[in-house]
Scaffold this motif. Structure first.
Motif, short mmCIF file in Angstrom:
data_model
loop_
_atom_site.label_atom_id
_atom_site.label_comp_id
_atom_site.label_asym_id
_atom_site.label_seq_id
_atom_site.Cartn_x
_atom_site.Cartn_y
_atom_site.Cartn_z
N UNK A 113 0.81 -1.21 0.00
CA UNK A 113 0.00 0.00 0.00
C UNK A 113 0.85 1.26 0.00
N UNK A 114 2.12 1.17 0.45
CA UNK A 114 3.01 2.32 0.41
C UNK A 114 3.75 2.43 -0.93
N UNK A 115 3.89 1.31 -1.64
CA UNK A 115 4.68 1.31 -2.88
C UNK A 115 4.00 0.45 -3.94
N UNK A 116 2.89 0.93 -4.49
CA UNK A 116 2.12 0.10 -5.42
C UNK A 116 2.72 -0.02 -6.81
N UNK A 117 3.68 0.81 -7.15
CA UNK A 117 4.22 0.83 -8.51
C UNK A 117 5.64 0.27 -8.54
N UNK A 118 6.14 -0.11 -9.73
CA UNK A 118 7.52 -0.61 -9.84
C UNK A 118 8.54 0.41 -9.36
N UNK A 119 9.67 -0.09 -8.89
CA UNK A 119 10.75 0.76 -8.39
C UNK A 119 12.00 0.52 -9.22
N UNK A 120 12.92 1.53 -9.28
CA UNK A 120 14.02 1.48 -10.25
C UNK A 120 15.29 0.83 -9.72
N UNK A 121 15.18 -0.38 -9.21
CA UNK A 121 16.36 -1.01 -8.64
C UNK A 121 16.62 -2.39 -9.21
N UNK A 122 15.98 -2.71 -10.33
CA UNK A 122 16.10 -4.04 -10.88
C UNK A 122 15.05 -4.96 -10.31
N UNK A 123 15.09 -6.21 -10.74
CA UNK A 123 14.08 -7.16 -10.31
C UNK A 123 12.78 -6.95 -11.06
N UNK A 124 11.74 -7.66 -10.62
CA UNK A 124 10.43 -7.57 -11.24
C UNK A 124 9.39 -7.15 -10.21
N UNK A 125 8.23 -6.77 -10.70
CA UNK A 125 7.16 -6.24 -9.84
C UNK A 125 5.92 -7.10 -10.04
N UNK A 126 5.22 -7.41 -8.94
CA UNK A 126 4.04 -8.26 -9.04
C UNK A 126 3.04 -7.90 -7.96
N UNK A 127 1.77 -8.07 -8.27
CA UNK A 127 0.73 -7.86 -7.26
C UNK A 127 0.82 -8.92 -6.18
N UNK A 128 1.08 -10.17 -6.59
CA UNK A 128 1.30 -11.27 -5.66
C UNK A 128 2.13 -12.32 -6.38
N UNK A 129 2.64 -13.27 -5.61
CA UNK A 129 3.54 -14.28 -6.17
C UNK A 129 3.03 -15.65 -5.76
N UNK A 130 2.81 -16.52 -6.73
CA UNK A 130 2.40 -17.88 -6.47
C UNK A 130 3.62 -18.79 -6.56
N UNK A 131 3.91 -19.50 -5.50
CA UNK A 131 4.91 -20.56 -5.50
C UNK A 131 4.29 -21.71 -4.70
N UNK A 132 3.52 -22.53 -5.39
CA UNK A 132 2.73 -23.56 -4.72
C UNK A 132 3.61 -24.41 -3.80
N UNK A 133 3.11 -24.70 -2.59
CA UNK A 133 1.72 -24.53 -2.13
C UNK A 133 1.44 -23.20 -1.44
#
Length: 232
Positions: A113-133
């Motif tokens: 909620x403080x940082x909803x947008x991508x940031x300029x430090x590399x990596x990727x941006x996602x709303x959530x991450x699924x890594x089952x389970x």
């Protein structure tokens, strides 16, 4: 390396003294609520002037956890920066330090909620991450919501979240102590805030009591993490 070992939906996890979550089987380190740049943001908005060392302290602990675990994947579980302006205002040395941590790994910035947008430090941006389970998101969904104890479209069975900065007040070895903590039940895990300048919400507060089923435990952070029944 000290840790508290536990399982969630069959995933063997480790709660680290720092408040980081290590999942050896997925080669994954998860940290939540770094709130980098909080001192700058508070000064910018006319709040109290805080010593501007919290970014270095937080990055130092993160670097230690990365060295100890050798994690190839990192999930920052939202509110990594106190706001998006604070992300862009990091001093050059701290910016370079963060970029060095990000560069050799698969690094995912989950939106908060403080940082909803991508940031300029590399990596990727996602709303959530699924890594089952498991499904990783910043804010826990209420009981019965998709991804918290009921399979979602990706087949996740349990939820890992942050946002609330949980802490617990308990009697431990004849002393009354307050510590940041993980909150764990059969369906979800809520991580403590990792950042240096972060407060906390007591586990007995209504929002956390409503989210966590019985039985639930609080895994206390500190040099020797340990689990106690969740104070309600």
């Amino acid at each position: 390396m000290n840790f508290f070992a536990f399982q969630l939906a069959g995933a063997a996890l480790r709660a680290l003294p720092s408040g980081g979550l290590w999942w050896p089987g997925a080669d994954l380190l998860c940290v939540s609520d770094l709130h980098l740049g909080k001192a700058e943001r508070m000064a910018r908005r006319g709040g109290p002037m805080l010593p501007p060392y919290e970014v270095r302290d937080t990055l130092g602990r993160l670097e230690q956890d990365l060295a100890a675990t050798g994690a190839g994947t990192v999930i920052c579980l939202g509110d990594s920066f106190d706001d998006l302006d604070a992300a862009h205002a990091l001093p050059p040395a701290e910016r370079a330090w963060l970029e060095r941590l990000v560069a050799p790994r698969r690094w995912i910035w989950a939106e908060g909620n403080h940082d909803p947008d991508p940031v300029p430090f590399g990596g990727s941006h996602a709303a959530e991450v699924l890594r089952a389970p498991l499904v990783f998101r910043h804010i826990a969904r209420p009981p019965g919501g998709d991804g918290a104890g009921t399979p979602d479209s990706g087949g996740a069975l349990a939820e890992v979240s942050g946002h609330y900065h949980p802490k617990a007040r308990v009697n431990l070895r004849s002393q009354r102590i307050t510590r940041p903590c993980f909150l764990l039940d059969r369906k979800r895990l809520i991580l403590p805030a990792y950042g240096t300048y972060t407060g906390g919400l007591f586990s007995h507060a209504a929002p956390l009591s409503a989210l966590m089923d019985d039985p639930a435990v609080a895994i206390l952070c500190g040099p020797a993490p340990c689990a106690v029944p969740m104070p309600r």
